[in-house]
Design a protein around this motif. Structure first.
Motif, short mmCIF file in Angstrom:
data_model
loop_
_atom_site.label_atom_id
_atom_site.label_comp_id
_atom_site.label_asym_id
_atom_site.label_seq_id
_atom_site.Cartn_x
_atom_site.Cartn_y
_atom_site.Cartn_z
N ALA A 1 0.86 -1.19 0.00
CA ALA A 1 0.00 0.00 0.00
C ALA A 1 0.89 1.24 0.00
O ALA A 1 2.01 1.22 0.53
CB ALA A 1 -0.89 -0.02 1.24
N LEU A 2 0.34 2.31 -0.62
CA LEU A 2 1.17 3.51 -0.78
C LEU A 2 1.63 4.07 0.56
O LEU A 2 2.72 4.61 0.69
CB LEU A 2 0.39 4.57 -1.56
CG LEU A 2 0.10 4.21 -3.02
CD1 LEU A 2 -0.84 5.23 -3.64
CD2 LEU A 2 1.39 4.10 -3.82
N ALA A 3 0.75 3.92 1.58
CA ALA A 3 1.08 4.48 2.88
C ALA A 3 2.05 3.59 3.67
O ALA A 3 2.55 3.99 4.71
CB ALA A 3 -0.20 4.69 3.68
N GLU A 4 2.30 2.39 3.15
CA GLU A 4 3.16 1.45 3.88
C GLU A 4 4.33 0.99 3.03
O GLU A 4 4.67 -0.19 2.99
CB GLU A 4 2.34 0.24 4.33
CG GLU A 4 1.30 0.58 5.37
CD GLU A 4 0.14 -0.42 5.37
OE1 GLU A 4 0.29 -1.51 4.80
OE2 GLU A 4 -0.90 -0.07 5.95
N MET A 5 4.93 1.92 2.32
CA MET A 5 6.01 1.57 1.42
C MET A 5 7.23 1.12 2.24
O MET A 5 7.62 1.80 3.18
CB MET A 5 6.36 2.81 0.60
CG MET A 5 6.77 2.56 -0.81
SD MET A 5 5.90 1.27 -1.68
CE MET A 5 4.50 2.12 -2.34
N PRO A 6 7.81 -0.03 1.92
CA PRO A 6 8.97 -0.46 2.68
C PRO A 6 10.17 0.45 2.42
O PRO A 6 10.26 1.06 1.37
CB PRO A 6 9.25 -1.87 2.13
CG PRO A 6 8.58 -1.93 0.81
CD PRO A 6 7.43 -0.97 0.86
N ALA A 7 11.07 0.51 3.40
CA ALA A 7 12.31 1.27 3.20
C ALA A 7 13.17 0.53 2.18
O ALA A 7 12.98 -0.66 1.94
CB ALA A 7 13.05 1.39 4.52
N GLY A 8 14.10 1.23 1.59
CA GLY A 8 15.01 0.61 0.62
C GLY A 8 14.29 0.32 -0.67
O GLY A 8 13.40 1.07 -1.09
N CYS A 9 14.67 -0.76 -1.32
CA CYS A 9 14.00 -1.14 -2.57
C CYS A 9 12.57 -1.52 -2.28
O CYS A 9 12.30 -2.33 -1.39
CB CYS A 9 14.75 -2.31 -3.22
SG CYS A 9 13.85 -2.98 -4.64
N ARG A 10 11.65 -0.98 -3.05
CA ARG A 10 10.22 -1.22 -2.78
C ARG A 10 9.82 -2.68 -3.01
O ARG A 10 8.81 -3.12 -2.50
CB ARG A 10 9.38 -0.29 -3.66
CG ARG A 10 9.60 1.14 -3.26
CD ARG A 10 8.88 2.14 -4.14
NE ARG A 10 9.04 3.45 -3.51
CZ ARG A 10 8.19 4.45 -3.63
NH1 ARG A 10 7.12 4.32 -4.38
NH2 ARG A 10 8.41 5.58 -3.00
N PHE A 11 10.62 -3.40 -3.79
CA PHE A 11 10.28 -4.80 -4.09
C PHE A 11 10.97 -5.76 -3.13
O PHE A 11 10.68 -6.96 -3.14
CB PHE A 11 10.69 -5.10 -5.54
CG PHE A 11 10.28 -6.47 -6.03
CD1 PHE A 11 8.95 -6.90 -5.98
CD2 PHE A 11 11.23 -7.35 -6.55
CE1 PHE A 11 8.57 -8.16 -6.43
CE2 PHE A 11 10.85 -8.62 -7.00
CZ PHE A 11 9.53 -9.02 -6.94
N HIS A 12 11.84 -5.26 -2.24
CA HIS A 12 12.71 -6.20 -1.52
C HIS A 12 11.98 -7.25 -0.68
O HIS A 12 12.41 -8.40 -0.62
CB HIS A 12 13.80 -5.46 -0.71
CG HIS A 12 13.39 -5.07 0.68
ND1 HIS A 12 12.96 -3.80 1.01
CD2 HIS A 12 13.35 -5.79 1.83
CE1 HIS A 12 12.66 -3.77 2.30
NE2 HIS A 12 12.89 -4.95 2.82
N PRO A 13 10.80 -6.92 -0.06
CA PRO A 13 10.16 -7.96 0.75
C PRO A 13 9.71 -9.17 -0.08
O PRO A 13 9.48 -10.24 0.47
CB PRO A 13 8.96 -7.25 1.38
CG PRO A 13 9.30 -5.79 1.32
CD PRO A 13 10.10 -5.63 0.06
#
Ligand SMILES: Nc1ncnc2c1ncn2[C@@H]1O[C@H](COP(=O)(O)OP(=O)(O)OP(=O)(O)O)[C@@H](O)[C@H]1O
Ligand SMILES: [Mg+2]
Length: 334
Positions: free
Chosen positions: A279-291
């Motif tokens: 979700a846009l409000a819960e973007m992971p830190a670093g690379c957005r695809f990393h999880p």
């Protein structure tokens, strides 16, 4: 000097207000489309494909372009007045919207809407436009077009409305056609017809096509170049043959691995990549695809990779390229 591209989108940012504060739906997207070229934009649901294309003509509703530039033949469209954008719609840029129901006028018959486009954009007299409208509705595969010209949009199915949208767009003979999932609601035979029509228009009028799709098979068939989006960013772009044959970004690779085989149902959503777009409000830190990334390593959760240039026309946003001999960081692009 090569001539400037027909459409040049550079470092585009789009935000939408929400009750929980603004969301950053498109976060620094760049791509270009040259005359006569087909550029496909792919990515899972929610990656920002539609928002990026709607931003081109300022059709963002409550959203706004918070930074970046959109140039058509060098003319800046960000900040252009509504009247100027309205004049460009049709002859310069036509759009086939993802949701046909909301883009046809409910108060006019579909025949009138195609006729209007022909009269305005090809200066056809009324009688000739009427005959041509019937012919065009037949070409886009609408059954019984002589009768159907008198139908109102609500009397048509979603797939039929989508075909009417295609006819209207073709009637405009635009320099650039933006087609947002133009064949998603259609069965395979009609899809093939529509793709043929688009290619014919391109051949006859040199139309450039910005083609948004989930379907990698359609990308392979239609596009010269492909732009892969993930979570509001471009993660890879390059010539279609290169990207499909040897994707450089783990996300692109996962998308290609998710291409359905003949045994998978056509309407299955692209779901073979484990997890979902954040979700846009819960973007992971670093690379957005990393999880979700099979190649994740320590660095990926700490810092976001830039787009690395991998040769003259290809770039990929992944730390794996950092020490690759051909990789050069692309500045201000992507
Ligand atoms: N009016 C809006 N208000 C708030 N957020 C929005 C609005 N329109 C789009 N968004 C958000 O922007 C992001 C990108 O949406 P967009 O419609 O561009 O996705 P997409 O890539 O076209 O997906 P799909 O394949 O489902 O069409 C999504 O997270 C979406 O929720
Ligand atoms: Mg969309």
């Amino acid at each position: 000097m090569p001539s400037p591209p027909l459409l040049d989108v550079s470092d585009l940012h789009v935000r939408f207000p929400t009750p929980d504060g603004p969301v950053h739906a498109v976060a620094g997207v760049s791509f270009a489309v040259s005359a006569g070229e087909t550029v496909a934009v792919v990515g899972e649901s929610g990656s920002g494909k539609s928002v990026s294309s709607l931003a081109v003509l300022g059709l963002l509703g409550s959203g706004r372009i918070s930074a970046g530039s959109v140039r058509l033949r060098g003319e800046e469209l960000v900040g252009a007045d509504r009247e100027r954008l309205r004049l460009l719609r049709g002859p310069e840029i036509a759009m086939i919207f993802q949701n046909p129901t909301s883009s046809l006028d409910p108060l006019f018959t579909i025949g009138d809407q195609v006729i209007e486009a022909l009269r305005v954009h090809q200066a056809m007299p009324r009688r000739a436009a009427r005959a041509r409208a019937v012919e065009m509705l037949r070409e886009v595969g609408l059954p019984d077009p002589e009768r159907r010209v008198r139908s109102y949009p609500h009397e048509l199915s979603g797939g039929q409305q989508q075909r009417v949208m295609v006819a209207i767009a073709l009637a405009c003979e635009p320099a650039l056609l933006i087609a947002d999932e133009p064949t998603t609601a259609l069965d395979v035979t009609v899809e093939a017809q529509i793709l043929d029509l688009l290619r014919r228009m391109q051949r006859e009028h040199g139309t450039a096509l910005l083609f948004i799709t989930h379907d990698m098979a359609v990308v392979a068939e239609m596009a010269d170049r492909v732009v892969v989006m993930y979570a509001g960013r471009v993660v890879e772009h390059g010539p279609v043959t290169e990207v499909l044959r040897s994707p450089r970004n783990p996300y692109t690779r996962a998308l290609i691995d998710a291409i359905p085989t003949p045994a998978t149902p056509r309407d299955r959503p692209m779901s073979a990549i484990a997890g979902s777009v954040p979700a846009l409000a819960e973007m992971p830190a670093g690379c957005r695809f990393h999880p979700r990334c099979p190649s994740v390593h320590d660095r990926c959760s700490v810092a976001e990779p830039p787009l690395f240039e991998l040769g003259s026309a290809t770039a990929s946003r992944c730390w794996l390229h950092e020490n690759a001999p051909t990789a050069g960081e692309v500045h201000g692009v992507g």
